[in-house]
Design an enzyme around this catalytic site. Structure first.
Site, PDB file in Angstrom:
ATOM      1  NE  ARG A   1     -40.044  16.843   0.067  1.00 52.91           N
ATOM      2  CZ  ARG A   1     -40.288  16.542   1.338  1.00 52.91           C
ATOM      3  NH1 ARG A   1     -39.616  17.116   2.308  1.00 52.91           N
ATOM      4  NH2 ARG A   1     -41.218  15.670   1.641  1.00 52.91           N
TER       5      ARG A   1
ATOM      6  CE1 TYR B   1     -42.698  22.856   6.628  1.00 45.26           C
ATOM      7  CE2 TYR B   1     -40.466  23.559   6.135  1.00 45.26           C
ATOM      8  CZ  TYR B   1     -41.345  22.591   6.585  1.00 45.26           C
ATOM      9  OH  TYR B   1     -40.865  21.370   6.998  1.00 45.26           O
TER      10      TYR B   1
ATOM     11  CB  SER C   1     -46.195  20.514   8.527  1.00 44.85           C
ATOM     12  OG  SER C   1     -46.017  21.696   7.762  1.00 44.85           O
TER      13      SER C   1
ATOM     14  CG  ASP D   1     -51.818  12.281   7.749  1.00 41.40           C
ATOM     15  OD1 ASP D   1     -52.321  13.088   6.954  1.00 41.40           O
ATOM     16  OD2 ASP D   1     -50.603  12.001   7.784  1.00 41.40           O
TER      17      ASP D   1
ATOM     18  CB  VAL E   1     -53.439  18.237  14.624  1.00 46.00           C
ATOM     19  CG1 VAL E   1     -53.387  16.735  14.580  1.00 46.00           C
ATOM     20  CG2 VAL E   1     -52.438  18.850  13.661  1.00 46.00           C
TER      21      VAL E   1
END
Ligand code: UDP
Length: 323
Positions: A189, A148, A78, A34, A60
């Protein structure tokens, strides 16, 4: 017998950290990778005591080297909430494209199984309802969410190419709105927003008129679905989500009732390209994986509330690497 080994990218995130736990519980050794942009080490803090758990802070999208054997690679890195990927558009595009390429290359070199965390966002603002895997979607490539959605669509195409051209054993899950402990309080969210607003006595901000729908899946159910998918032989995308659909206004009202807050509900501008409806058709998951969600919304919300209560009332600053 030698332990199996898995690499989980985004392993310190909400879903990644629950996956790390599941694989350790299944007797695997886990490499959690991460860059901590939106992940949080506190999510995996308890796992450091386990000798089978290894953490690597790494991006990554750059060359990745992992010594030794790997049996599986799960690509969960992500930014994943609309405000995160609006704030981190280039990183979001890079991790879905360059990052997916790097981890697929690694899986190929190791002869490992590969699982891509894809998304219901591949369906965009859907013109077919509910969404089944054979629907190609309605995505605005140049809108703010495009960073996204298109990154994930590219990631799916790249994954299928590695499967078809290089023979890598790949799996693709399209994850629908999932909730549970370890979501970041401030990830923007609906669920973390409503719960933290309710617990702090602030108004709950419903975007638009709240008539847009979502279908919320508790994370335990999702993790079980992922485990079954990885162990299946299915290389085409599979929806994993809970088909029980509701409007966002109903969802806010549910949080008000559950928390017993005196907060009122207020209406704010609807973000651009916000999908009007979303509900997974889970026929494939039912048929291929013998999977369906088990945790109802009341149970899942009660378990999530405990986590948010501890965070909000414990005065802990909201999790997440960027805070
Ligand atoms: N939403 C809302 N208030 C908030 C956050 C989100 O009304 O404070 C709405 C958002 O516009 C969307 C739905 O809730 O229609 C779900 O949003 P979320 O960001 O959780 O996930 P999405 O499904 O849009 O990726």
């Amino acid at each position: 017998m030698k332990r199996k080994a898995v690499l989980i990218t985004g392993g310190a995130g909400f879903l990644g950290s629950h996956l790390c736990e599941r694989f350790l519980a299944e007797g695997w050794s886990v490499i959690c990778m991460d860059n901590l942009i939106t992940g949080d080490l506190s999510n995996v803090e308890a796992l450091f005591a386990d000798p089978a758990f290894h953490f690597e802070k790494r991006d990554v999208t750059e060359y990745i080297h992992v010594p030794g054997d790997l049996d599986a690679v799960l690509h969960f890195a992500s930014p994943a909430s609309p405000i995160d990927y609006l704030e981190l558009p280039i990183q979001t595009l890079k991790v879905g494209s360059l990052g997916t390429h790097k981890v697929l290359g690694l899986a190929r070199a190791k002869g490992a199984r590969f699982l891509l965390a894809s998304t219901s966002e591949c369906y965009g603002d859907p013109l077919v309802h509910p969404q089944s895997e054979d629907y190609w979607g309605n995505v605005n490539p140049v809108g703010p969410r495009g960073v996204y959605d298109e990154a994930k669509r590219f990631a799916e195409a790249m994954t299928m190419a590695y499967h078809r051209y290089h023979g890598v054993a790949t799996r693709i899950v399209r994850i629908f709105n999932t909730y549970g402990p370890r979501m970041r309080l401030n990830d923007g969210r609906a669920l973390p927003a409503f719960m933290s607003q309710a617990l702090e006595g602030r108004p709950l901000t419903v975007f638009g008129d709240g008539s847009q729908t979502r279908s919320f899946c508790f994370m335990d159910d999702l993790i079980e679905g992922l485990w079954r998918l990885l162990n299946s032989e299915e290389s085409l995308p599979v929806n994993i989500g809970n088909p029980s659909e509701m409007t966002i206004l109903e969802f806010a009202q549910k949080v008000v009732a559950l928390t017993g807050t005196k907060s009122e509900i207020v209406f704010r501008e609807l973000p651009e390209d916000d999908p009007k409806v979303r509900q997974p058709d889970i026929t494939r998951a039912r048929t291929l994986l013998n999977w369906e969600p088990k945790v109802d919304l009341d149970t899942g919300l009660a378990r999530t509330l405990e986590f948010f209560q501890a965070k909000v009332l414990g005065g802990v600053s909201p999790g997440g690497g960027r805070d």
